[in-house]
Design a protein around this motif. Structure first.
Motif, PDB file in Angstrom:
ATOM      1  N   LEU A  13     -19.117   9.571  -7.854  1.00  0.00           N
ATOM      2  CA  LEU A  13     -17.727   9.806  -8.225  1.00  0.00           C
ATOM      3  C   LEU A  13     -17.584  11.009  -9.137  1.00  0.00           C
ATOM      4  CD1 LEU A  13     -16.141   6.283  -8.753  1.00  0.00           C
ATOM      5  CD2 LEU A  13     -15.779   7.907  -6.894  1.00  0.00           C
ATOM      6  N   SER A  14     -18.649  11.377  -9.854  1.00  0.00           N
ATOM      7  CA  SER A  14     -18.555  12.532 -10.750  1.00  0.00           C
ATOM      8  C   SER A  14     -18.242  13.809  -9.973  1.00  0.00           C
ATOM      9  CB  SER A  14     -19.831  12.695 -11.568  1.00  0.00           C
ATOM     10  OG  SER A  14     -20.923  12.909 -10.710  1.00  0.00           O
ATOM     11  N   ALA A  15     -18.622  13.851  -8.683  1.00  0.00           N
ATOM     12  CA  ALA A  15     -18.299  15.022  -7.874  1.00  0.00           C
ATOM     13  C   ALA A  15     -16.798  15.090  -7.606  1.00  0.00           C
ATOM     14  CB  ALA A  15     -19.059  14.971  -6.551  1.00  0.00           C
ATOM     15  N   LEU A  16     -16.124  13.965  -7.749  1.00  0.00           N
ATOM     16  CA  LEU A  16     -14.689  13.902  -7.512  1.00  0.00           C
ATOM     17  C   LEU A  16     -13.945  13.625  -8.811  1.00  0.00           C
ATOM     18  CD1 LEU A  16     -14.905  11.547  -4.401  1.00  0.00           C
ATOM     19  CD2 LEU A  16     -14.789  14.030  -4.385  1.00  0.00           C
ATOM     20  N   ALA A  21     -10.735  20.543 -20.416  1.00  0.00           N
ATOM     21  CA  ALA A  21     -11.467  21.289 -21.447  1.00  0.00           C
ATOM     22  C   ALA A  21     -12.949  21.074 -21.173  1.00  0.00           C
ATOM     23  CB  ALA A  21     -11.039  20.874 -22.837  1.00  0.00           C
ATOM     24  N   GLU A  22     -13.693  20.557 -22.135  1.00  0.00           N
ATOM     25  CA  GLU A  22     -15.123  20.322 -21.901  1.00  0.00           C
ATOM     26  C   GLU A  22     -15.434  18.838 -21.725  1.00  0.00           C
ATOM     27  OE1 GLU A  22     -17.393  21.652 -25.336  1.00  0.00           O
ATOM     28  OE2 GLU A  22     -15.636  21.345 -26.577  1.00  0.00           O
ATOM     29  N   PHE A  23     -14.394  18.035 -21.484  1.00  0.00           N
ATOM     30  CA  PHE A  23     -14.561  16.600 -21.305  1.00  0.00           C
ATOM     31  C   PHE A  23     -14.477  16.256 -19.812  1.00  0.00           C
ATOM     32  CE2 PHE A  23     -12.547  17.333 -25.434  1.00  0.00           C
ATOM     33  CZ  PHE A  23     -13.548  16.836 -26.255  1.00  0.00           C
ATOM     34  N   LYS A  24     -15.499  15.550 -19.327  1.00  0.00           N
ATOM     35  CA  LYS A  24     -15.583  15.211 -17.906  1.00  0.00           C
ATOM     36  C   LYS A  24     -15.721  13.707 -17.759  1.00  0.00           C
ATOM     37  CE  LYS A  24     -18.192  19.409 -17.149  1.00  0.00           C
ATOM     38  NZ  LYS A  24     -19.209  19.786 -18.076  1.00  0.00           N
ATOM     39  N   SER A  25     -15.045  13.150 -16.756  1.00  0.00           N
ATOM     40  CA  SER A  25     -15.215  11.719 -16.528  1.00  0.00           C
ATOM     41  C   SER A  25     -16.680  11.428 -16.249  1.00  0.00           C
ATOM     42  CB  SER A  25     -14.325  11.234 -15.383  1.00  0.00           C
ATOM     43  OG  SER A  25     -14.624  11.913 -14.193  1.00  0.00           O
ATOM     44  N   GLY A  26     -17.107  10.267 -16.703  1.00  0.00           N
ATOM     45  CA  GLY A  26     -18.504   9.893 -16.561  1.00  0.00           C
ATOM     46  C   GLY A  26     -19.361  10.254 -17.763  1.00  0.00           C
ATOM     47  N   MET A  27     -18.815  11.060 -18.694  1.00  0.00           N
ATOM     48  CA  MET A  27     -19.582  11.413 -19.903  1.00  0.00           C
ATOM     49  C   MET A  27     -19.835  10.160 -20.737  1.00  0.00           C
ATOM     50  SD  MET A  27     -17.689  14.852 -21.297  1.00  0.00           S
ATOM     51  CE  MET A  27     -18.933  15.341 -22.477  1.00  0.00           C
ATOM     52  N   ALA A  28     -20.967  10.136 -21.406  1.00  0.00           N
ATOM     53  CA  ALA A  28     -21.288   9.031 -22.304  1.00  0.00           C
ATOM     54  C   ALA A  28     -20.413   9.114 -23.557  1.00  0.00           C
ATOM     55  CB  ALA A  28     -22.761   9.080 -22.695  1.00  0.00           C
ATOM     56  N   GLN A  29     -20.130   7.962 -24.128  1.00  0.00           N
ATOM     57  CA  GLN A  29     -19.286   7.891 -25.328  1.00  0.00           C
ATOM     58  C   GLN A  29     -19.888   8.714 -26.470  1.00  0.00           C
ATOM     59  OE1 GLN A  29     -18.031   3.901 -25.783  1.00  0.00           O
ATOM     60  NE2 GLN A  29     -16.692   4.302 -27.516  1.00  0.00           N
ATOM     61  N   ASN A  30     -21.187   8.670 -26.641  1.00  0.00           N
ATOM     62  CA  ASN A  30     -21.846   9.464 -27.686  1.00  0.00           C
ATOM     63  C   ASN A  30     -21.675  10.960 -27.453  1.00  0.00           C
ATOM     64  OD1 ASN A  30     -22.780   7.379 -29.289  1.00  0.00           O
ATOM     65  ND2 ASN A  30     -24.752   7.245 -28.234  1.00  0.00           N
ATOM     66  N   GLU A  31     -21.713  11.367 -26.202  1.00  0.00           N
ATOM     67  CA  GLU A  31     -21.537  12.776 -25.855  1.00  0.00           C
ATOM     68  C   GLU A  31     -20.132  13.260 -26.244  1.00  0.00           C
ATOM     69  OE1 GLU A  31     -22.520  15.483 -21.890  1.00  0.00           O
ATOM     70  OE2 GLU A  31     -22.576  13.299 -21.761  1.00  0.00           O
ATOM     71  N   ARG A  69     -10.675   6.978 -23.097  1.00  0.00           N
ATOM     72  CA  ARG A  69     -10.903   5.586 -22.716  1.00  0.00           C
ATOM     73  C   ARG A  69     -12.227   5.483 -21.953  1.00  0.00           C
ATOM     74  NH1 ARG A  69      -5.513   6.536 -21.850  1.00  0.00           N
ATOM     75  NH2 ARG A  69      -5.822   6.954 -19.643  1.00  0.00           N
ATOM     76  N   PHE A  70     -12.999   4.458 -22.282  1.00  0.00           N
ATOM     77  CA  PHE A  70     -14.325   4.293 -21.712  1.00  0.00           C
ATOM     78  C   PHE A  70     -14.438   2.961 -20.991  1.00  0.00           C
ATOM     79  CE2 PHE A  70     -14.518   7.091 -25.298  1.00  0.00           C
ATOM     80  CZ  PHE A  70     -15.324   8.124 -24.859  1.00  0.00           C
ATOM     81  N   CYS A  71     -15.292   2.936 -19.994  1.00  0.00           N
ATOM     82  CA  CYS A  71     -15.638   1.713 -19.277  1.00  0.00           C
ATOM     83  C   CYS A  71     -17.162   1.669 -19.229  1.00  0.00           C
ATOM     84  CB  CYS A  71     -15.043   1.726 -17.868  1.00  0.00           C
ATOM     85  SG  CYS A  71     -15.472   0.284 -16.878  1.00  0.00           S
ATOM     86  N   LYS A  72     -17.712   0.637 -19.835  1.00  0.00           N
ATOM     87  CA  LYS A  72     -19.174   0.484 -19.877  1.00  0.00           C
ATOM     88  C   LYS A  72     -19.858   1.726 -20.453  1.00  0.00           C
ATOM     89  CE  LYS A  72     -18.872  -2.579 -15.927  1.00  0.00           C
ATOM     90  NZ  LYS A  72     -19.238  -3.897 -16.327  1.00  0.00           N
ATOM     91  N   GLY A  73     -19.228   2.315 -21.489  1.00  0.00           N
ATOM     92  CA  GLY A  73     -19.811   3.455 -22.188  1.00  0.00           C
ATOM     93  C   GLY A  73     -19.603   4.810 -21.539  1.00  0.00           C
ATOM     94  N   LYS A  74     -18.875   4.870 -20.423  1.00  0.00           N
ATOM     95  CA  LYS A  74     -18.635   6.128 -19.713  1.00  0.00           C
ATOM     96  C   LYS A  74     -17.143   6.479 -19.761  1.00  0.00           C
ATOM     97  CE  LYS A  74     -22.893   6.549 -18.325  1.00  0.00           C
ATOM     98  NZ  LYS A  74     -23.749   7.516 -18.930  1.00  0.00           N
TER      99      LYS A  74
END
Length: 161
Positions: A13-16, A21-31, A69-74
């Motif tokens: 799904l990250s390909a879609l 800005a520099e925030f992408k879905s799938g990024m870890a919460q710590n990132e 907003r995160f789901c399971k840390g992503k």
């Protein structure tokens, strides 16, 4: 043709996914936390729950607020406040219509809140697995407008109102 459908179904799904800005879905919460502290100069960054990070400035004249907003840390959802105005609403709607076609969902409703009535008008466009939204809210003493990006996930239904 069947192989192509299977191949497309197997793409991550990250390909879609959305990228703002520099925030992408799938990024870890710590990132996300690290990027906020290293590259963004918000007055406050708070975590009101395990699955939300709010970053904002205290000066209302700046009017800058991001919600992650995160789901399971992503990262699965991002909302950015913009200065509310009818002109901004029209421009955001026009731009999204040109880029994504007509909205797939329109939400318009009023709710009773503690200090009066809350009116919400929201439009959502679909881009592959994501929803792009424009939301305008009118409260008794204030108005707000936000742009949102949500990717389908297991934690909540998209688009998020």
């Amino acid at each position: 043709m069947k192989r192509l459908a299977v191949l497309l179904a197997c793409l991550p799904l990250s390909a879609l996914a959305f990228e703002v800005a520099e925030f992408k879905s799938g990024m870890a919460q710590n990132e996300v936390r690290q990027l906020l502290s290293a590259n963004w100069n918000f007055d406050k960054v708070v975590e009101p729950s395990d699955d939300v990070i709010l970053a904002f400035d205290l000066d209302p004249a700046i009017a800058r607020r991001y919600q992650f907003r995160f789901c399971k840390g992503k990262l699965v959802g991002f909302e950015q406040d913009v200065r509310p105005s009818l002109k901004s609403l029209i421009i955001a709607t026009k731009n999204n219509n040109e880029q994504h076609g007509q909205p797939v969902r329109v939400y318009s409703n009023t709710h009773v809140v503690s200090n009066g009535e809350k009116a919400v008008y929201a439009l959502f466009w679909r881009q592959q697995a994501d929803f792009i939204g424009v939301k305008y809210t009118v409260l008794p003493n204030a108005e707000s407008m936000s742009l949102s990006f949500d990717t389908q996930n297991l934690c909540y239904t998209s688009p998020r109102m």
